[in-house]
Design a protein around this motif. Sequence first.
Motif, PDB file in Angstrom:
ATOM      1  N   GLN A 192       1.022  -8.923   4.729  1.00  0.00           N
ATOM      2  CA  GLN A 192       2.177  -9.433   3.997  1.00  0.00           C
ATOM      3  C   GLN A 192       3.333  -8.459   4.075  1.00  0.00           C
ATOM      4  N   ASP A 193       3.033  -7.175   3.926  1.00  0.00           N
ATOM      5  CA  ASP A 193       4.039  -6.117   4.025  1.00  0.00           C
ATOM      6  C   ASP A 193       3.944  -5.501   5.403  1.00  0.00           C
ATOM      7  N   GLN A 194       4.873  -5.847   6.277  1.00  0.00           N
ATOM      8  CA  GLN A 194       4.827  -5.380   7.655  1.00  0.00           C
ATOM      9  C   GLN A 194       5.063  -3.884   7.792  1.00  0.00           C
ATOM     10  N   ARG A 195       5.502  -3.243   6.715  1.00  0.00           N
ATOM     11  CA  ARG A 195       5.737  -1.804   6.777  1.00  0.00           C
ATOM     12  C   ARG A 195       4.443  -1.015   6.781  1.00  0.00           C
ATOM     13  N   ILE A 196       3.336  -1.659   6.422  1.00  0.00           N
ATOM     14  CA  ILE A 196       2.066  -0.929   6.366  1.00  0.00           C
ATOM     15  C   ILE A 196       1.060  -1.516   7.338  1.00  0.00           C
ATOM     16  N   VAL A 197       1.546  -1.969   8.493  1.00  0.00           N
ATOM     17  CA  VAL A 197       0.651  -2.462   9.525  1.00  0.00           C
ATOM     18  C   VAL A 197      -0.012  -1.268  10.189  1.00  0.00           C
ATOM     19  N   SER A 201      -6.261   0.167   8.088  1.00  0.00           N
ATOM     20  CA  SER A 201      -6.292  -0.584   6.835  1.00  0.00           C
ATOM     21  C   SER A 201      -6.765  -2.007   7.093  1.00  0.00           C
ATOM     22  N   VAL A 202      -7.313  -2.626   6.058  1.00  0.00           N
ATOM     23  CA  VAL A 202      -7.819  -3.991   6.187  1.00  0.00           C
ATOM     24  C   VAL A 202      -6.640  -4.966   6.137  1.00  0.00           C
ATOM     25  N   PRO A 203      -6.477  -5.853   7.127  1.00  0.00           N
ATOM     26  CA  PRO A 203      -5.359  -6.801   7.124  1.00  0.00           C
ATOM     27  C   PRO A 203      -5.469  -7.783   5.963  1.00  0.00           C
ATOM     28  N   ASP A 204      -4.330  -8.364   5.585  1.00  0.00           N
ATOM     29  CA  ASP A 204      -4.339  -9.416   4.577  1.00  0.00           C
ATOM     30  C   ASP A 204      -4.954 -10.702   5.120  1.00  0.00           C
ATOM     31  N   LEU A 205      -4.875 -10.881   6.437  1.00  0.00           N
ATOM     32  CA  LEU A 205      -5.542 -11.981   7.114  1.00  0.00           C
ATOM     33  C   LEU A 205      -6.470 -11.383   8.170  1.00  0.00           C
ATOM     34  N   LEU A 206      -7.754 -11.624   8.028  1.00  0.00           N
ATOM     35  CA  LEU A 206      -8.725 -11.064   8.974  1.00  0.00           C
ATOM     36  C   LEU A 206      -9.640 -12.184   9.460  1.00  0.00           C
ATOM     37  N   ARG A 222      -8.784 -13.993   3.569  1.00  0.00           N
ATOM     38  CA  ARG A 222      -7.383 -13.902   3.156  1.00  0.00           C
ATOM     39  C   ARG A 222      -7.301 -13.162   1.819  1.00  0.00           C
ATOM     40  N   THR A 223      -6.528 -12.074   1.797  1.00  0.00           N
ATOM     41  CA  THR A 223      -6.331 -11.308   0.573  1.00  0.00           C
ATOM     42  C   THR A 223      -5.043 -11.762  -0.108  1.00  0.00           C
ATOM     43  N   THR A 224      -5.146 -12.215  -1.351  1.00  0.00           N
ATOM     44  CA  THR A 224      -3.988 -12.714  -2.086  1.00  0.00           C
ATOM     45  C   THR A 224      -3.216 -11.546  -2.692  1.00  0.00           C
ATOM     46  N   GLU A 225      -2.055 -11.857  -3.287  1.00  0.00           N
ATOM     47  CA  GLU A 225      -1.209 -10.818  -3.866  1.00  0.00           C
ATOM     48  C   GLU A 225      -1.884 -10.079  -5.017  1.00  0.00           C
ATOM     49  N   ASN A 226      -2.792 -10.760  -5.729  1.00  0.00           N
ATOM     50  CA  ASN A 226      -3.491 -10.094  -6.836  1.00  0.00           C
ATOM     51  C   ASN A 226      -4.781  -9.416  -6.402  1.00  0.00           C
ATOM     52  N   GLY A 227      -4.991  -9.325  -5.074  1.00  0.00           N
ATOM     53  CA  GLY A 227      -6.148  -8.614  -4.552  1.00  0.00           C
ATOM     54  C   GLY A 227      -7.396  -9.456  -4.391  1.00  0.00           C
ATOM     55  N   GLU A 228      -7.319 -10.732  -4.712  1.00  0.00           N
ATOM     56  CA  GLU A 228      -8.473 -11.606  -4.566  1.00  0.00           C
ATOM     57  C   GLU A 228      -8.684 -11.949  -3.091  1.00  0.00           C
TER      58      GLU A 228
END
Length: 295
Positions: A192-197, A201-206, A222-228
């Motif tokens: 989601q935040d391309q600055r930390i690609v 680190s584990v991607p938000d979409l894997l 898929r990791t949601t904004e609240n970490g789920e």
Amino acid sequence: MNRIIGIRKGIAMLTMNRWPGRLVFQGLTLAGVLATSSVAALEPEHETRRLMLATEQAVADENWGDAGEYLNRLQGVEVEKPPEYLFYRGRVMLEADHYNEAKSALENYVDKTGTDGQYYKEALQLITAVEKEQKASSKRAEKASGEEPVAVIEAAGREPLERLQQLYLTDNPTNALTLHLNSLLELNGWRQDQRIVRTGSVPDLLYRVSVQSGEINIQESRTTENGEVRLSSQSLPVYGISPEVRWDCVAAEQACWVYDPRNESRLFRLAGDKKLTAEAAQTLGRLIKSTQTPN
């Protein structure tokens, strides 16, 4: 092998002695899904630290086979890795002639640590070595074809199956392609935040793929904004579909896409590395073809 050693003679910290043959890197399984057959007793953060210490010691001893094995196991631990993981991965990938993956890991290391990184200078030198190898490979391909190429992409997805089987320690071509595709999907995972690609680190979409009974199974994490973390899955039957897989990158969406060859719908959403996306599409096509003709 000798040409790569020659490039690195000027990198003192990396070449105190001549590196052994490329076979020592057979322990590196990029996808990490075969990291271990048993569940680690340690919590992920402690297991990561243990394996990093083992990797550092193996590198200090120039035991590259063991270093590759530890990196393989680290890949399977779903926790953010220390930046040195990226540096060691880049070194091993360059030695195995996986130039795009080596460059991505080394660039991510530099971006993550900056000038304060322990291996900052060596990483920059290795990135230059990767570029030289890519240019040399392109020239060799042009000379071999006898034609002026429209475009040359260094694609690990086009490497001989025998080489991938050797790299991933398997006699099964389908297994080797599966492992390689999983590695590419994680390496170019979307955030989601391309600055930390970052590779560590584990991607938000894997995505993880597996093959069973003539189908390619795809699991999406898929990791949601609240970490789920939300899991979903789908199957891709391979019979009767084309192994030509299309991909593109959409600047407005800050993402690249690999398309479903059945209906041209979007299948994988990845980060913005075009070469790694192209490799993923090519490898998926080869996996489809391999699954269609398993013998």
